[in-house]
Design a protein around this motif. Structure first.
Motif, PDB file in Angstrom:
ATOM      1  N   TYR A 131       8.374  -9.985  -1.540  1.00 55.60           N
ATOM      2  CA  TYR A 131       7.877  -8.611  -1.559  1.00 55.60           C
ATOM      3  C   TYR A 131       8.867  -7.671  -0.881  1.00 55.60           C
ATOM      4  O   TYR A 131       9.601  -8.082   0.031  1.00 55.60           O
ATOM      5  CB  TYR A 131       6.560  -8.512  -0.791  1.00 55.60           C
ATOM      6  N   SER A 132       8.843  -6.404  -1.302  1.00 60.31           N
ATOM      7  CA  SER A 132       9.531  -5.333  -0.580  1.00 60.31           C
ATOM      8  C   SER A 132       8.491  -4.277  -0.240  1.00 60.31           C
ATOM      9  O   SER A 132       7.719  -3.855  -1.116  1.00 60.31           O
ATOM     10  CB  SER A 132      10.647  -4.717  -1.440  1.00 60.31           C
ATOM     11  N   TYR A 133       8.466  -3.838   1.024  1.00 61.61           N
ATOM     12  CA  TYR A 133       7.408  -2.963   1.505  1.00 61.61           C
ATOM     13  C   TYR A 133       7.923  -1.553   1.805  1.00 61.61           C
ATOM     14  O   TYR A 133       9.137  -1.334   1.947  1.00 61.61           O
ATOM     15  CB  TYR A 133       6.782  -3.550   2.771  1.00 61.61           C
ATOM     16  N   VAL A 134       6.998  -0.621   1.913  1.00 55.51           N
ATOM     17  CA  VAL A 134       7.288   0.741   2.355  1.00 55.51           C
ATOM     18  C   VAL A 134       6.310   1.079   3.473  1.00 55.51           C
ATOM     19  O   VAL A 134       5.285   0.417   3.642  1.00 55.51           O
ATOM     20  CB  VAL A 134       7.154   1.760   1.197  1.00 55.51           C
ATOM     21  N   SER A 135       6.617   2.152   4.230  1.00 53.20           N
ATOM     22  CA  SER A 135       5.774   2.524   5.355  1.00 53.20           C
ATOM     23  C   SER A 135       4.929   3.756   5.094  1.00 53.20           C
ATOM     24  O   SER A 135       3.998   4.050   5.837  1.00 53.20           O
ATOM     25  CB  SER A 135       6.648   2.773   6.599  1.00 53.20           C
ATOM     26  N   ASN A 136       5.235   4.490   4.025  1.00 52.68           N
ATOM     27  CA  ASN A 136       4.540   5.751   3.769  1.00 52.68           C
ATOM     28  C   ASN A 136       3.429   5.590   2.740  1.00 52.68           C
ATOM     29  O   ASN A 136       3.259   6.413   1.840  1.00 52.68           O
ATOM     30  CB  ASN A 136       5.533   6.809   3.296  1.00 52.68           C
ATOM     31  N   ALA A 137       2.667   4.525   2.848  1.00 54.19           N
ATOM     32  CA  ALA A 137       1.581   4.270   1.912  1.00 54.19           C
ATOM     33  C   ALA A 137       0.503   3.466   2.607  1.00 54.19           C
ATOM     34  O   ALA A 137       0.725   2.860   3.659  1.00 54.19           O
ATOM     35  CB  ALA A 137       2.104   3.525   0.682  1.00 54.19           C
ATOM     36  N   ILE A 138      -0.697   3.484   2.020  1.00 53.51           N
ATOM     37  CA  ILE A 138      -1.791   2.622   2.461  1.00 53.51           C
ATOM     38  C   ILE A 138      -2.037   1.620   1.345  1.00 53.51           C
ATOM     39  O   ILE A 138      -2.339   2.003   0.212  1.00 53.51           O
ATOM     40  CB  ILE A 138      -3.058   3.429   2.770  1.00 53.51           C
ATOM     41  N   TYR A 139      -1.906   0.328   1.674  1.00 54.35           N
ATOM     42  CA  TYR A 139      -1.950  -0.696   0.629  1.00 54.35           C
ATOM     43  C   TYR A 139      -2.104  -2.075   1.246  1.00 54.35           C
ATOM     44  O   TYR A 139      -1.967  -2.261   2.456  1.00 54.35           O
ATOM     45  CB  TYR A 139      -0.651  -0.684  -0.180  1.00 54.35           C
TER      46      TYR A 139
END
Length: 397
Positions: A131-139
């Motif tokens: 996986y690759s994640y981001v910080s500006n989301a709710i998930y």
């Protein structure tokens, strides 16, 4: 905050998924039509649009909880969310489940899949995900495993296993936390509940997992131990993706693999204090001496800068079962094992031996067992040159 998800799946011809907002959602929606074959960098913005990659997996956009635009970029090995407009309340269901899967989902079956398959007939189901994640989301990053008493290819399955690799924001799984468990060599918080359509058991990682290789049967066995499935039930699909509530652009599955090896299965181990230990093996012939055997080894790897994973399948091509199997091989210079699953690998470098666990110590005639490990390396990456099972040389697939 006590939040449940209640998302009722409709038939595959439906356009809207009906939500009952009492909490968190599960990852499942309708699929429309038959998936065409994909090439690298295929853009999908259709609500239920899908395609195939590697000639064996389906990738689906699967936007079912919002009318806002969601687009994914499908690569040769996975996908990335490129547009994720709109948001939904974190007290309800997510807005989508863009995902990749092996198996059958609302009549859309991945090419060449041998799912649905009865759990008792599955020797192992090795899988890997990055996986690759981001910080500006709710998930949440959700790995879904679907089980049903019948070989169902359409509609809602009876039990959904969710493995949360990561979650960001004020969200939580369906139901309530019932304890902890050690499954496939990792510790998890365990939640159980029902979303109005099916039972859900969720395994939540205490901290984010970026990539991992494991055996799907370990989680199926835990569901059996907790009375949420039976060994006579069917595994219908294995899925990996994201459930976004807000934003989500940039989230990606960079690699995914799923294999289901038929030929002798293992029942669930005994569960004590929320952790799984031991187990018993059924299927195949009994007897076996643990001595010489005819064998074939499949050694599949994924490598990156200074690291790698190996998924190893040991097939017994002889006429008698092999008890207490031991696979010997020599790791190339510079390689070191850092962790392993479904086997004990010792020592960590050089000439090593992989030994089966109590729940998979026998390889029935014509059957197989699988294990895997993660490691580090220096220099050029290479695979072992030879393998031997209980002292007898194996062919290499």
């Amino acid at each position: 905050m006590d939040i449940l998800a209640h998302a009722l799946r409709t038939t595959r011809t439906a356009v809207v998924a009906v939500l009952c907002v009492l909490g968190l959602a599960v990852a499942g929606v309708v699929m429309l039509g038959t998936a065409p074959s994909a090439h690298a960098d295929t853009q999908i913005c259709d609500q239920y649009g899908s395609t195939t990659i590697e000639g064996r997996y389906v990738v689906q956009n699967n936007r079912w909880g919002t009318s806002e635009t969601q687009c994914i970029n499908v690569t040769s090995t996975g996908f990335q969310i490129t547009q994720a407009d709109g948001s939904v309340s974190t007290s309800g269901a997510p807005k989508a489940y863009p995902s990749i899967y092996n198996g059958c989902h609302y009549t859309n079956c991945s090419p060449g899949t041998n799912l649905p398959a009865q759990l008792s007939a599955i020797g192992s189901a090795p899988t890997s995900i990055s996986y690759s994640y981001v910080s500006n989301a709710i998930y949440d990053a959700a790995y879904d495993i679907w089980l049903d008493p019948t070989a169902k290819k359409d509609g809602v399955n009876q039990t959904e296993i969710m493995v949360w690799f990561n979650h960001v924001g004020s969200i939580q799984p369906v139901g309530s936390k019932v304890g902890t468990a050690s499954v496939a060599g990792r510790s998890w918080d365990v939640w159980t509940g029902n979303n109005g359509s099916n039972n859900v058991i969720s395994f939540v990682a205490p901290s984010a997992i970026g990539s991992w290789s494991f055996d799907v049967k370990a989680f199926a066995n835990e569901a059996i131990n907790r009375g949420l499935a039976q060994n006579s039930w069917y595994l219908t699909s294995v899925q990996a993706g994201f459930e976004p509530w807000q934003n989500g652009a940039g989230l990606a599955v960079s690699n995914f693999s799923s294999t289901v090896n038929l030929g002798g299965g293992s029942t669930g181990g005994s569960t004590t204090g929320g952790s799984t230990t031991g187990g018993s093996t059924t299927g195949g012939s009994t007897g076996g001496t643990g001595g010489p055997a005819a064998c074939k080894v499949t050694y599949a790897t994924q490598s990156w800068s200074n690291g790698f994973t190996a998924n190893v399948t040991v097939a017994n091509t002889g006429s008698a079962a092999v008890d207490n199997w031991r696979l010997a091989f020599t790791l190339p210079s510079g390689q070191t094992v850092t962790s392993a699953w479904n086997a004990t690998v010792s020592p960590s470098s050089g000439a090593v031996t992989a030994s089966g666990q109590s729940y998979n110590a026998q390889i029935p005639a014509g059957g197989s067992q699988s294990f895997g490990f993660q490691g580090s390396y220096s220099g050029s990456f290479a695979k072992p040159a030879a393998f031997s099972l209980n002292g007898t040389a194996c062919t290499v697939a």
